[in-house]
Design an enzyme around this catalytic site. Sequence first.
Site, PDB file in Angstrom:
ATOM      1  N   ASP A  71      65.456  95.965 -12.971  1.00 47.98           N
ATOM      2  CA  ASP A  71      64.604  95.761 -14.153  1.00 47.98           C
ATOM      3  C   ASP A  71      63.275  96.502 -14.015  1.00 47.98           C
ATOM      4  O   ASP A  71      62.738  97.008 -15.000  1.00 47.98           O
ATOM      5  CB  ASP A  71      64.338  94.271 -14.371  1.00 47.98           C
ATOM      6  CG  ASP A  71      63.601  93.649 -13.208  1.00 47.98           C
ATOM      7  OD1 ASP A  71      64.229  93.466 -12.147  1.00 47.98           O
ATOM      8  OD2 ASP A  71      62.391  93.388 -13.323  1.00 47.98           O
ATOM      9  N   SER A 102      58.679  93.362   4.450  1.00 50.22           N
ATOM     10  CA  SER A 102      57.970  92.286   3.748  1.00 50.22           C
ATOM     11  C   SER A 102      58.187  90.899   4.334  1.00 50.22           C
ATOM     12  O   SER A 102      57.357  90.015   4.152  1.00 50.22           O
ATOM     13  CB  SER A 102      58.360  92.296   2.277  1.00 50.22           C
ATOM     14  OG  SER A 102      59.765  92.174   2.153  1.00 50.22           O
ATOM     15  N   LYS A 114      53.749  86.796   1.763  1.00 46.37           N
ATOM     16  CA  LYS A 114      53.309  85.912   0.676  1.00 46.37           C
ATOM     17  C   LYS A 114      52.170  84.990   1.094  1.00 46.37           C
ATOM     18  O   LYS A 114      51.435  84.487   0.248  1.00 46.37           O
ATOM     19  CB  LYS A 114      54.479  85.107   0.122  1.00 46.37           C
ATOM     20  CG  LYS A 114      55.418  85.975  -0.702  1.00 46.37           C
ATOM     21  CD  LYS A 114      55.861  85.272  -1.956  1.00 46.37           C
ATOM     22  CE  LYS A 114      56.640  86.193  -2.883  1.00 46.37           C
ATOM     23  NZ  LYS A 114      57.804  86.830  -2.224  1.00 46.37           N
ATOM     24  N   GLU A 148      63.904  98.555  -5.374  1.00 46.36           N
ATOM     25  CA  GLU A 148      64.629  97.369  -5.854  1.00 46.36           C
ATOM     26  C   GLU A 148      66.087  97.422  -5.415  1.00 46.36           C
ATOM     27  O   GLU A 148      66.633  98.492  -5.165  1.00 46.36           O
ATOM     28  CB  GLU A 148      64.667  97.373  -7.386  1.00 46.36           C
ATOM     29  CG  GLU A 148      63.371  97.012  -8.043  1.00 46.36           C
ATOM     30  CD  GLU A 148      63.528  97.048  -9.550  1.00 46.36           C
ATOM     31  OE1 GLU A 148      63.100  96.088 -10.183  1.00 46.36           O
ATOM     32  OE2 GLU A 148      64.070  98.027 -10.091  1.00 46.36           O
ATOM     33  N   SER A 151      61.807  78.986  -4.903  1.00 46.11           N
ATOM     34  CA  SER A 151      62.818  78.506  -3.959  1.00 46.11           C
ATOM     35  C   SER A 151      62.665  79.258  -2.648  1.00 46.11           C
ATOM     36  O   SER A 151      63.379  79.025  -1.704  1.00 46.11           O
ATOM     37  CB  SER A 151      64.209  78.751  -4.532  1.00 46.11           C
ATOM     38  OG  SER A 151      64.329  80.110  -4.871  1.00 46.11           O
ATOM     39  N   GLY A 170      69.681  94.790  -9.500  1.00 43.63           N
ATOM     40  CA  GLY A 170      68.600  94.221 -10.314  1.00 43.63           C
ATOM     41  C   GLY A 170      67.474  95.207 -10.504  1.00 43.63           C
ATOM     42  O   GLY A 170      66.387  95.032  -9.952  1.00 43.63           O
TER      43      GLY A 170
HETATM   44  C1  LIG Z   1      58.555  87.783  -2.677  1.00 46.09           C
HETATM   45  C2  LIG Z   1      59.123  88.766  -1.749  1.00 46.09           C
HETATM   46  C3  LIG Z   1      59.294  90.119  -2.122  1.00 46.09           C
HETATM   47  C4  LIG Z   1      58.960  90.627  -3.509  1.00 46.09           C
HETATM   48  O1  LIG Z   1      57.582  90.520  -3.768  1.00 46.09           O
HETATM   49  P1  LIG Z   1      57.013  90.628  -5.250  1.00 46.09           P
HETATM   50  O2  LIG Z   1      55.549  90.458  -5.101  1.00 46.09           O
HETATM   51  O3  LIG Z   1      57.656  89.537  -6.059  1.00 46.09           O
HETATM   52  O4  LIG Z   1      57.413  91.962  -5.767  1.00 46.09           O
HETATM   53  C5  LIG Z   1      59.777  91.007  -1.175  1.00 46.09           C
HETATM   54  N1  LIG Z   1      60.104  90.605   0.065  1.00 46.09           N
HETATM   55  C6  LIG Z   1      59.971  89.318   0.465  1.00 46.09           C
HETATM   56  C7  LIG Z   1      60.344  88.957   1.849  1.00 46.09           C
HETATM   57  C8  LIG Z   1      59.457  88.358  -0.427  1.00 46.09           C
HETATM   58  O5  LIG Z   1      59.321  87.082  -0.027  1.00 46.09           O
END
Ligand SMILES: *Cc1c(COP(=O)(O)O)cnc(C)c1O
Length: 320
Positions: free
Chosen positions: A211, A305, A54, A205, A79, A209
């Site tokens: 969606d 991620s 992010k 996903e 959050s 959830g």
């Molecule tokens: C926010 C987040 C996601 C999902 O990312 P999106 O862009 O909302 O699809 C996945 N893994 C981690 C660690 C995140 O912080």
Amino acid sequence: MLQPPSYADVVAASARIAGHAHRTPVMTSRTADAESGARLFFKCENLQRMGAFKFRGAFNALSCFDAAQRKAGVVAFSSGNHAQAVALSARLLGMPATIIMPHDAPAAKVAATRGYGGQVVLYDRYTEDREAIGKRLAQEQGLTLIPPYDHPHVIAGQGTAVKELIEESGPLDALFVCLGGGGLLSGSALAARALSPGIKIYGVEPQAGNDGQQSFRSGAIVHIDTPHTIADGAQTQHLGQYTFDIIRREVDDILTVSDEELVECMRFFAARMKIVVEPTGCLGFAAARKLQAQLRGKRVGVVLSGGNIDMARFCQLLAE
Ligand SMILES: *Cc1c(COP(=O)(O)O)cnc(C)c1O
């Protein structure tokens, strides 16, 4: 409305974040390859600054502010990892950041956000609407609201991780990306389609959830209640308009995995690869394992991620 992002915006974002975001490692594992019969390339955004991809989207979005926007500052509601990403990016770029967080957010997350210099505004998630609070603060104080996923500059920034991955791995046959609101998946899809055109792109996903899967299959954005899952980064209730349009155009399918499968992957990463990956960060690998039979002999990219998980919680999940 800003123009929807394209691969050129991902390239521009790469230049903006260079020297600020880490170029995270691409790891491989002989054990994972032997188990799956595929050649796996893991993009380790668990090792990114503040512990998740992010940072890329937030830093890119804030870098695009004009002088007046920089002076007034940014507001975000989150959050989780987006809060810390915006707070850290704002500090690095020398602008004020206001972060709207639920009053029952984990103390460690509130402290981390404050530690990066963010001014935290707490709200009651059962009686107050965070979007309304964000819009009010934006209007009253001239702040620019940066949402966690549905924004062209955020999407372009998130796409830089897969751009780096494929630059390093070479062309891939398949790519597995975690899916919450779709910022990471849509940005990744722009990069992957440009750099490895024949690639199969999968969003993943939590089962509880789905969606995104429902939206993808029905052709319209589906809203759900906040799902119960250990994948807290994917507890989103719906995709965004920008993210949905790109996902519908570029992504091949959306898959789901169970919380148990996520824990198995966390264990594999810790035991075999010596890395901490948070539950949401395991979505991609969990799906790749399920699709193993189709991936034999293929070159497969997997985005890890993030790695932000409380150590007590990590141990508890692995012990169960
Ligand atoms: C926010 C987040 C996601 C999902 O990312 P999106 O862009 O909302 O699809 C996945 N893994 C981690 C660690 C995140 O912080």
